[in-house]
Write a protein that holds these residues in place. Sequence first.
Motif, PDB file in Angstrom:
ATOM      1  N   SER A  31       0.833  -1.196   0.000  1.00 12.16           N
ATOM      2  CA  SER A  31       0.000   0.000   0.000  1.00 12.16           C
ATOM      3  C   SER A  31       0.870   1.249   0.000  1.00 12.16           C
ATOM      4  N   ASP A  63      -7.540   8.377   2.231  1.00 11.18           N
ATOM      5  CA  ASP A  63      -8.052   7.011   2.207  1.00 11.18           C
ATOM      6  C   ASP A  63      -8.934   6.847   0.975  1.00 11.18           C
ATOM      7  N   HIS A 123      -2.836   1.052   7.816  1.00 10.04           N
ATOM      8  CA  HIS A 123      -3.125   1.037   6.380  1.00 10.04           C
ATOM      9  C   HIS A 123      -2.150   0.177   5.572  1.00 10.04           C
ATOM     10  N   ASN A 370      -5.288   5.066  -2.294  1.00  8.23           N
ATOM     11  CA  ASN A 370      -4.719   5.733  -1.118  1.00  8.23           C
ATOM     12  C   ASN A 370      -3.529   6.580  -1.521  1.00  8.23           C
TER      13      ASN A 370
END
Length: 550
Positions: A31, A63, A123, A370
């Motif tokens: 991510s 987000d 995250h 993201n």
Amino acid sequence: MAPASARAGFVIAANPLAAKAGMEVLQRGGSAADAAVAVQAALGLVEPQSSGIGGGAFMTFYDGRTGTVTAYDGRETAPAGATPTMFLGPDGKPLPFAVAVLSGRATGVPGAVRMLGQIQREHGALPWNSLFESTARLADTGFTISPRLGKLLAGNYPELTAPDVVKYFSKRDGSKLVAGDLLQNPAYAIFLRRLARGGPDVLYRGETAARIVARVREGTNPGSMSTADLARYKPLKKEALCRAWQSYQVCVPPPPSSGVATLQLLALLDRTDIAQRGPTDPVAWSQFAQASRLMYADRDRFVGDPAFVDVPVEGLLAPDYVAERARLIGATAGPPPAAGTPRGVVTAGLDRTAEPSGTSHFIVGDSSGNVVSMTTTVESIFGSGRMVDGFFLNNQMTDFNFSPVDEAGRPAANAVAPGKRPRSSMTPLILLNPDRSFAGAFGSPGGSAILAYVGKAMVGSVLWKLPMQDAIALPNLIARGPNFNGEAGKFAPGVLAGLKARGIEVKPGQGEDSGIHAVLIRPDGQFDAGFDPRREGVVLIDDKRTAVRR
């Protein structure tokens, strides 16, 4: 830049090796949060003059699933033993900066690693222990010193005299390393592998924490940091500060970041006709300079750590107050403006904080939408010049005002206090469309000039609709107090003369070392990203297209 999906993974960073480390994580399914950890680890190796794991950072995180924007505050804190007079000499006067920056008192409790640990827990998609090995191998085998690092090593900075800096950048025969030489850092490789196995606590507890404390307590003007200070450090997670601007919502970290000042600058400019002008119009640059001076006057007086001082955020951004301040923007620039009186203000002393420009900024987006916009720093060039386990310690404490009060006895908003976070000019920001989809991200290093750098890039790309690369390359102009500094030789013919006729004489100085990174999703869906040609940045997109320097 060729079109690319807003959901394509991308990395914009100040060094190609750091960008590559982040891209490798994205291509493994990581991510944006995972990639940010890898980018920071690599920057600490290949760009140690600007940032590292011994420093702090601010991050604005978008987000892609919820459309929310969150601010993470990894700013360093003053040790519990810090005192308001710690940067005053025996004569009661502020220590010379060159003395303070090399002292143990200069180092605050570092926050970047704890902050990255928090966002990666929240995250991340890959294991923490999988994010460091590529940089650890590079530290072992060595990397080629870049032209920018080589240039700084040949400069005239106090930190270059620090024993740890001299030792690290010296060859076996005692001569100094130069651009093109190979630099290895086995101590950093060992530390990164420990950090990978043990998590952020490896920096904040145990043997590394003990070495940090011992190092800052050495020498003249020793620091007071303790292992308890390191163990108790916590990053802050806050709602981002957002305001409407043009067709966007602009979201920044709240104080002690200076994001509020960026928002005020944009609001001031909205009350001029700068959008109808352009980069060859001296009136436009005069408006930018005058708005900048108003913004800096307020920022310097009122912004500090909100846990210790009342920062009049709402008052500074109130439409009636902004309109009142904007009326001071005239046909010519007069004397330096004083700070205004926004609602909610508490009398604050004049500020004389020194803020050098050793910082870095990067932006990362992943395929889930993201986005991380992160500004990271060890403060000055090579921080305090003191090294532990292969990384430099910050000198962030010198971001406080050295004097706790001004000549009138008024307390400074940015005075030193135990546990306090120094004011920062870092303003990593994210733009949202009305439907809360991602619209862009901006940020830059540059000390106090960060606010002018980011403002200029936003004016160029959004108001003047220049391609992002061209907007970033526009001349830098920093107007603060009585000074108008910047890249005098880069303005279009006639602009300098036009500015001088309006009371603005641009002199070479602060402004040549921005490191702006930015991206906009244009109304037609085009992905328009850029890097600052003044540094060594690069834009990488996960389909392996690269923005080349031009």
